[in-house]
Write an enzyme that holds these catalytic residues in place. Structure first.
Site, PDB file in Angstrom:
ATOM      1  N   ARG A  48       0.814  -1.217   0.000  1.00 19.37           N
ATOM      2  CA  ARG A  48       0.000   0.000   0.000  1.00 19.37           C
ATOM      3  C   ARG A  48       0.849   1.270   0.000  1.00 19.37           C
ATOM      4  O   ARG A  48       0.447   2.293  -0.541  1.00 19.37           O
ATOM      5  CB  ARG A  48      -0.948   0.001   1.204  1.00 19.37           C
ATOM      6  CG  ARG A  48      -2.053  -1.037   1.100  1.00 19.37           C
ATOM      7  CD  ARG A  48      -3.051  -0.886   2.223  1.00 19.37           C
ATOM      8  NE  ARG A  48      -4.132  -1.867   2.128  1.00 19.37           N
ATOM      9  CZ  ARG A  48      -5.181  -1.909   2.951  1.00 19.37           C
ATOM     10  NH1 ARG A  48      -5.269  -1.026   3.937  1.00 19.37           N
ATOM     11  NH2 ARG A  48      -6.115  -2.811   2.795  1.00 19.37           N
ATOM     12  N   ASP A 162     -14.261  10.540  10.349  1.00 22.14           N
ATOM     13  CA  ASP A 162     -13.343   9.452  10.030  1.00 22.14           C
ATOM     14  C   ASP A 162     -11.930  10.019  10.121  1.00 22.14           C
ATOM     15  O   ASP A 162     -11.732  11.236  10.030  1.00 22.14           O
ATOM     16  CB  ASP A 162     -13.612   8.890   8.632  1.00 22.14           C
ATOM     17  CG  ASP A 162     -13.121   7.453   8.493  1.00 22.14           C
ATOM     18  OD1 ASP A 162     -13.949   6.521   8.605  1.00 22.14           O
ATOM     19  OD2 ASP A 162     -11.914   7.242   8.288  1.00 22.14           O
TER      20      ASP A 162
END
Length: 292
Positions: A48, A162
């Site tokens: 990632r 978030d």
């Protein structure tokens, strides 16, 4: 170096992350975001982060670590680092029994509390903590709008937060593929979803009446006060604490306790529990707790 299939350009090989570098990153991620990164996650993290190295024109994880751990890197790159390691999986009307409990039990109970003390003029406040791409808070908005339609005088506001800026931007856009909305009941689809003028795109957008009811905010659960002043009546924090160890879970639950009205409700995910945590909540339903 290898050559591109259809050009003479040289493609740099993917770099690898040493065990020492992984330990540094995993400790940093845990300290900054509370997210556990056991050794089994090394390959995932390495894959990632390759995109971040490419974006920054950095050629090794050692160079990337030096940047991230610097004062400048911490300010500029921390958000991007957390973005790539967080998992964002959600659906409209996920764990539907929670929304049934919300309107049948939680809201009536909190309205009784207000009748006994707090001003009934204040809006009902609900927080989607870990809102991902927005399906949860928009589900809340549909459910609460329907409740308000049959209960005159009921007002509400929704906070959606978030740690990942990328998903917050997606949530605020309120645009979804039609396939993503399959779990929304048909009457609510007709009432609250707008189809794209170009039907071939297969996109819908949440109606403005619902979008206006939600405010979005980046929140890191490791912060002491979250930058949130108003106490909430209900907090949904579902399928988030599974990424935390017990100590971090307990610390977060105590923060939620401070941010809830007396008697307020906390909803967690189907695979989560507060059992074994020394926190002032009482279980009142399936993965539903009430503030003591």
């Amino acid at each position: 170096m290898t050559r591109g299939r259809n050009s003479g350009t040289m493609i740099p090989p993917l770099c690898t992350m040493s065990d020492r570098e992984f330990e540094q990153f995993s400790r940093f991620i845990y300290d900054e975001a509370g997210i556990k990164m056991p050794p089994a996650k090394k390959t995932m993290l390495e894959a990632r982060l390759q995109k971040r190295l490419k974006a920054l024109d950095i050629h090794s994880f050692r160079e990337y670590a030096d940047f991230v751990f610097s004062d400048t890197g911490r300010d500029q790159e921390l958000i991007h680092l957390i973005d790539v390691v967080t998992t964002n999986k959600t659906d409209f009307f996920r764990e539907p029994h929670h929304f049934d409990f919300l309107v049948r039990h939680a809201i009536p109970a909190m309205r009784e509390t207000r009748d006994a003390g707090e001003s009934p003029l204040n809006p009902f406040r609900i927080w989607s903590a870990g809102c991902s791409t927005g399906e949860e808070p928009y589900t809340m908005a549909m459910v609460l709008a329907e409740y308000a339609a049959s209960h005159p005088g009921f007002r509400f506001s929704i906070l959606a937060s978030d740690i990942c800026t990328r998903v917050l931007q997606s949530a605020a856009s309120a645009v979804y593929t039609e396939e993503r909305t399959d779990t929304i009941p048909l009457p609510l689809k007709k009432k609250y979803l707008l189809r794209s003028k170009d039907r071939s795109r297969g996109l819908v957008r949440i109606a403005p009446v619902l979008r206006s009811m939600i405010s979005f905010k980046r929140v890191n659960f490791m912060d002491d006060h979250f930058g949130i002043q108003e106490k909430q009546d209900v907090i949904f924090c579902r399928n988030v604490i599974i990424y935390f160890d017990k100590e971090t879970q307990a610390a977060l639950m105590r923060k939620f306790h401070r941010h809830l009205q007396p008697g307020g409700f906390l909803f967690i995910g189907h695979s989560e529990t507060l059992n074994g945590l020394d926190v002032p909540f009482t279980q009142v339903g399936n993965t539903v707790y009430r503030r003591n």
